[in-house]
Design an enzyme around this catalytic site. Sequence first.
Site, short mmCIF file in Angstrom:
data_model
loop_
_atom_site.label_atom_id
_atom_site.label_comp_id
_atom_site.label_asym_id
_atom_site.label_seq_id
_atom_site.Cartn_x
_atom_site.Cartn_y
_atom_site.Cartn_z
N ASN A 1 0.84 -1.20 0.00
CA ASN A 1 0.00 0.00 0.00
C ASN A 1 0.88 1.25 0.00
OD1 ASN A 1 0.57 -0.83 2.69
ND2 ASN A 1 -1.19 0.26 3.51
N ILE A 2 0.39 2.26 -0.71
CA ILE A 2 1.12 3.52 -0.90
C ILE A 2 0.14 4.65 -0.59
CG2 ILE A 2 2.39 4.95 -2.55
CD1 ILE A 2 2.81 2.27 -4.20
N GLU A 3 0.35 5.31 0.52
CA GLU A 3 -0.61 6.33 0.96
C GLU A 3 -0.22 7.73 0.46
OE1 GLU A 3 -1.08 5.62 5.19
OE2 GLU A 3 -2.28 3.83 4.74
N CYS B 1 -4.01 0.53 -2.55
CA CYS B 1 -3.85 -0.68 -1.74
C CYS B 1 -2.78 -1.60 -2.34
CB CYS B 1 -5.16 -1.46 -1.70
SG CYS B 1 -6.46 -0.68 -0.76
N GLU C 1 -2.95 -4.74 -3.03
CA GLU C 1 -3.47 -5.63 -4.07
C GLU C 1 -3.48 -4.94 -5.43
OE1 GLU C 1 -4.70 -4.94 -1.12
OE2 GLU C 1 -6.01 -6.51 -0.33
N CYS D 1 -10.14 -4.77 0.32
CA CYS D 1 -11.25 -3.81 0.34
C CYS D 1 -12.13 -4.04 -0.89
CB CYS D 1 -10.73 -2.38 0.38
SG CYS D 1 -10.15 -1.76 -1.21
N CYS E 1 -10.56 -3.17 -4.33
CA CYS E 1 -9.62 -4.20 -4.83
C CYS E 1 -10.36 -5.44 -5.32
CB CYS E 1 -8.62 -4.56 -3.73
SG CYS E 1 -7.43 -3.24 -3.42
N1 THU Z 1 -5.18 -1.62 2.63
C1 THU Z 1 -4.60 -2.42 1.68
O1 THU Z 1 -3.57 -2.06 1.09
N2 THU Z 1 -5.19 -3.60 1.39
C2 THU Z 1 -6.22 -4.14 2.10
O2 THU Z 1 -6.54 -5.31 1.88
C3 THU Z 1 -6.90 -3.34 3.11
C4 THU Z 1 -6.40 -1.97 3.33
C5 THU Z 1 -4.50 -0.37 2.99
C6 THU Z 1 -5.15 0.89 2.57
C7 THU Z 1 -4.55 1.87 3.56
O3 THU Z 1 -3.28 2.28 3.08
C8 THU Z 1 -4.36 1.04 4.82
O4 THU Z 1 -4.37 -0.30 4.40
C9 THU Z 1 -5.42 1.27 5.87
O5 THU Z 1 -6.69 1.15 5.34
#
Ligand code: THU
Length: 138
Positions: free
Chosen positions: A42-44, A53, A55, A91, A94
């Site tokens: 994940n890259i915020e 996310c 995935e 989520c 995804c």
């Molecule tokens: N996130 C994912 O990368 N994949 C998931 O299956 C659930 C949530 C990330 C999104 C965000 O960066 C962090 O987790 C919190 O929601």
Amino acid sequence: MQDAELVRLAFEAREHAYTPYSHWTVGAALLTADGQVYQGCNIENAAYTPSNCAERTAFFKAIYDGVRDFEAIAVVGGPEGQPAPEFCAPCGVCRQVMREFCDLDDFRIILADSAGRSKTYTLRELLPESFGPENLGR
Ligand code: THU
């Protein structure tokens, strides 16, 4: 490839996460039909909504490379810098991205934690009554 190896690669991918806002790190390892593995994290983002996310990072890397056939994805996640205490399920966004490229019954979604537990789902189980390319005649 064994599922345990795919899970290991998901944990490796988790180390690459950029999570200054949620401090929740996720890793994914996407197995292609020809045995390649695409890893994602994940890259915020400071504006929050552009965040990606793990995935989707893995899928978009593969799609960019022209890959369209997928067998399985392993997903792991938990608090930054800590083991993954429980399963981290994909989520809804995804799941819908998987729906574009993956078979509802054959594609396997493997969730795992740091204790060595895992559970495998089909996409149909995680996204019932879904809307996909065939609905638009594709
Ligand atoms: N996130 C994912 O990368 N994949 C998931 O299956 C659930 C949530 C990330 C999104 C965000 O960066 C962090 O987790 C919190 O929601």
